[in-house]
Design a protein around this motif. Structure first.
Motif, PDB file in Angstrom:
ATOM      1  N   GLU B  42       0.822  -1.219   0.000  1.00 13.14           N
ATOM      2  CA  GLU B  42       0.000   0.000   0.000  1.00 13.14           C
ATOM      3  C   GLU B  42       0.855   1.268   0.000  1.00 13.14           C
ATOM      4  N   MET B  45       1.492   2.631  -3.380  1.00 12.16           N
ATOM      5  CA  MET B  45       0.370   3.447  -3.882  1.00 12.16           C
ATOM      6  C   MET B  45       0.503   4.880  -3.364  1.00 12.16           C
ATOM      7  N   ARG B  46       0.812   5.009  -2.071  1.00 15.41           N
ATOM      8  CA  ARG B  46       0.959   6.349  -1.471  1.00 15.41           C
ATOM      9  C   ARG B  46       2.116   7.095  -2.149  1.00 15.41           C
ATOM     10  N   TYR B  49       1.160   8.264  -5.580  1.00 13.80           N
ATOM     11  CA  TYR B  49       0.297   9.446  -5.502  1.00 13.80           C
ATOM     12  C   TYR B  49       1.109  10.681  -5.117  1.00 13.80           C
ATOM     13  N   GLN B  54      -0.259  15.067  -8.293  1.00 14.86           N
ATOM     14  CA  GLN B  54      -0.546  16.432  -8.749  1.00 14.86           C
ATOM     15  C   GLN B  54      -0.777  16.463 -10.253  1.00 14.86           C
ATOM     16  N   GLN B  75      -9.008   9.186  -8.198  1.00 10.32           N
ATOM     17  CA  GLN B  75      -9.155   8.056  -7.272  1.00 10.32           C
ATOM     18  C   GLN B  75      -9.363   6.750  -8.046  1.00 10.32           C
ATOM     19  N   LEU B  78      -6.174   5.475  -9.524  1.00  4.85           N
ATOM     20  CA  LEU B  78      -5.314   4.765  -8.567  1.00  4.85           C
ATOM     21  C   LEU B  78      -5.834   3.343  -8.345  1.00  4.85           C
ATOM     22  N   VAL B  79      -7.165   3.228  -8.272  1.00  4.63           N
ATOM     23  CA  VAL B  79      -7.751   1.903  -8.045  1.00  4.63           C
ATOM     24  C   VAL B  79      -7.464   0.992  -9.246  1.00  4.63           C
ATOM     25  N   TRP B  82      -3.889  -0.016  -9.313  1.00  2.00           N
ATOM     26  CA  TRP B  82      -3.647  -1.050  -8.299  1.00  2.00           C
ATOM     27  C   TRP B  82      -3.993  -2.438  -8.842  1.00  2.00           C
TER      28      TRP B  82
END
Lengths: 287, 206
Positions: B42, B45-46, B49, B54, B75, B78-79, B82
């Motif tokens: 995880e 992912m952070r 981002y 940005q 969002q 990102l999903v 993933w």
């Protein structure tokens, strides 16, 4: 690559060193490219200034991770349906549950005493129709106005209650038939079970629609008459009048109630019209 | 670094064996991030981002012209990233791959909402005394902004990808899922449009 494309890449600083130098040479002599360069610089400047000023939400990665770990949509739908059904169980008129069960129990006793399992066939659609007549509307639901003001549409509420009560009615019928198995042959009860379900469904959908349109009491009366007519008419009035036209109509009417496929097919539009009417106050003449 | 023996047992870790974690170039760092994300880390992912959020959000915002929708698009990107991290082959830049997802998601979301794109109303500050030259520059910027807003999402997207995201024309074509020729014709259209707007500005100031 023509000069127009080179100019864009030059502005975006995407040319390699050799291309960059060669284009600068061209630029020194080309007035049109110089004008366009000013344009692209202004555009690039504006785009960079406005885009870099945008601040993305701080917790978006966390929200995405939450979304990833959230249960699948199908689970959510299942949960939503379960919650809706659970909430509506308490809003169905309370007296309906014991009343329906008592009448069915009485039917079983009468069937036992009279040794006529067909009696269940006679009363089951009537019980189902009556229970669905008291599902919807201000007469039976003190929280009706409140329910109408919630985010859930009326048709969903009606469908939820309809499903609960229909399932309850089905369980009652099956329970009654199981008890009757003590003295009646299972083959007879099997045929009976198959014969009961279609008219039960049709009559209850018709009663539900009528209860929305013309009110509970009227709907119950009409449904009872329509159902009982097939027995009374053919056995007494039909034979008594003796007119071939009336007799053939009565036979056709009786056959109609014994055509499971037709009854099931006709139940569907009745259900859809009832749900549609529930959403439109103008069609609810009973209110 | 994930050992090859573990990677063999995890289907999503197709790329893990090629990960390099020390003395990395940007591309190697990107590959490492995507490998870690594919293995369910995880924090990767952070980090993605924090690094690219940005730019992804800015692009989503330009496409949608709607702050809330841009957040949803980012969002969702990102999903999707993933879930599909294992499919990233590393033959292109990570940012181009992510922007491709943003583009696709935004277009899909806009089709679903079926609302016409509207320009963001710009509030032009006025009444502040400034030298004439400064005012002229500001006015020109305002006209450029206006010219950009009048462009369709597709035309604006091409300019964003070239000038802000720093992508090559081939990468832009991949992201917009159109031929290279279309990207070039969109740039030409944008140029003609903005030229028209600016020539009107010059007339105003003459």
């Amino acid at each position: 690559m023509n000069h127009e494309e080179q100019l864009i890449l030059y502005t975006a600083n995407q040319l390699d060193q050799a291309e960059h130098l060669s284009f600068e040479k061209h630029l020194a002599d080309c007035t049109e490219c110089q004008v366009d360069l000013q344009l692209w610089k202004a555009v690039a400047g504006e785009i960079i200034a406005s885009d870099s000023a945008e601040r993305p939400p701080a917790k978006l990665a966390e929200r995405a991770l939450e979304q990833i770990h959230r249960p699948a949509a199908s689970t959510l739908v299942f949960r939503h349906v379960f919650q809706l059904l659970r909430s509506q169980v308490f809003l169905v008129q309370r007296e309906m549950w014991p009343a329906t069960a008592s009448v069915m129990a009485l039917g079983v006793i009468v069937a036992f005493v009279s040794r006529h399992a067909e009696f269940i066939y006679f009363i089951a659609p009537l019980i189902a129709a009556t229970s669905l007549c008291v599902l919807f509307g201000p007469e039976h639901d003190p929280a009706h106005e409140l329910a109408l003001s919630t985010a859930t549409s009326s048709w969903k509420l009606l469908l939820a209650r309809l499903s609960i009560v229909s399932a309850y009615n089905l369980i009652l019928v099956l329970a009654a038939l199981s008890i009757l198995m003590i003295i009646f042959p299972p083959a007879l009860l099997g045929t009976l079970a198959l014969g009961i379900l279609a008219p039960m469904m049709f009559l209850s959908m018709l009663a539900l629609l009528l209860s929305i349109w013309i009110g509970t009491s009227n709907a119950i009366v009409v449904a009872y008459i329509l159902w009982a007519f097939q027995f009374i008419a053919y056995q007494s009035i039909g034979a008594w009048i003796g007119s071939p036209a009336i007799t053939s109509f009565l036979i056709a009417y009786r056959n109609f109630w014994h055509s499971p496929m037709l009854l099931l097919i006709l139940s569907l539009p009745l259900l859809l019209i009832a749900l549609w009417s529930a959403n439109r106050p103008l069609f609810r003449l009973s209110m | 670094m994930v050992s090859p023996t573990i990677a063999k047992h995890i289907p999503r870790l197709e790329l893990a064996t090629t990960c390099i974690t020390h003395s990395m170039t940007v591309q190697e760092q990107d590959l490492d991030l995507i490998c870690r994300m594919a293995s369910g880390d995880e924090n990767a992912m952070r980090e993605i981002y924090a690094t690219y959020g940005q730019r992804l959000f800015a692009y989503a915002l330009r496409l949608t012209n709607d702050h809330a929708m841009a957040e949803d698009v980012t969002q969702e990107t990102l999903v999707i990233a993933w879930h599909t991290a294992g499919k990233f082959r590393g033959d292109g830049r990570l940012i181009a791959w992510l922007l491709g997802i943003v583009h696709h998601t935004a277009m899909k979301m806009m089709r679903h909402t079926a609302e016409p794109l509207e320009s963001i109303e710009e509030t032009v500050t006025g009444g502040k005394a400034s030298p004439e030259e400064q005012a002229q520059v500001e006015e020109m910027k305002r006209w450029v902004r206006k010219g950009l807003q009048d462009l369709s999402a597709e035309h604006r997207a091409v300019l964003e990808l070239v000038f802000y995201q720093g992508l090559t024309l081939n990468e832009v074509a991949d992201i917009c899922q159109c031929p290279l020729g279309t990207v070039k014709s969109r740039l030409n259209y944008a140029r003609a449009h903005l030229r028209g707007v600016l020539s009107r500005t010059e007339e105003v100031w003459r």
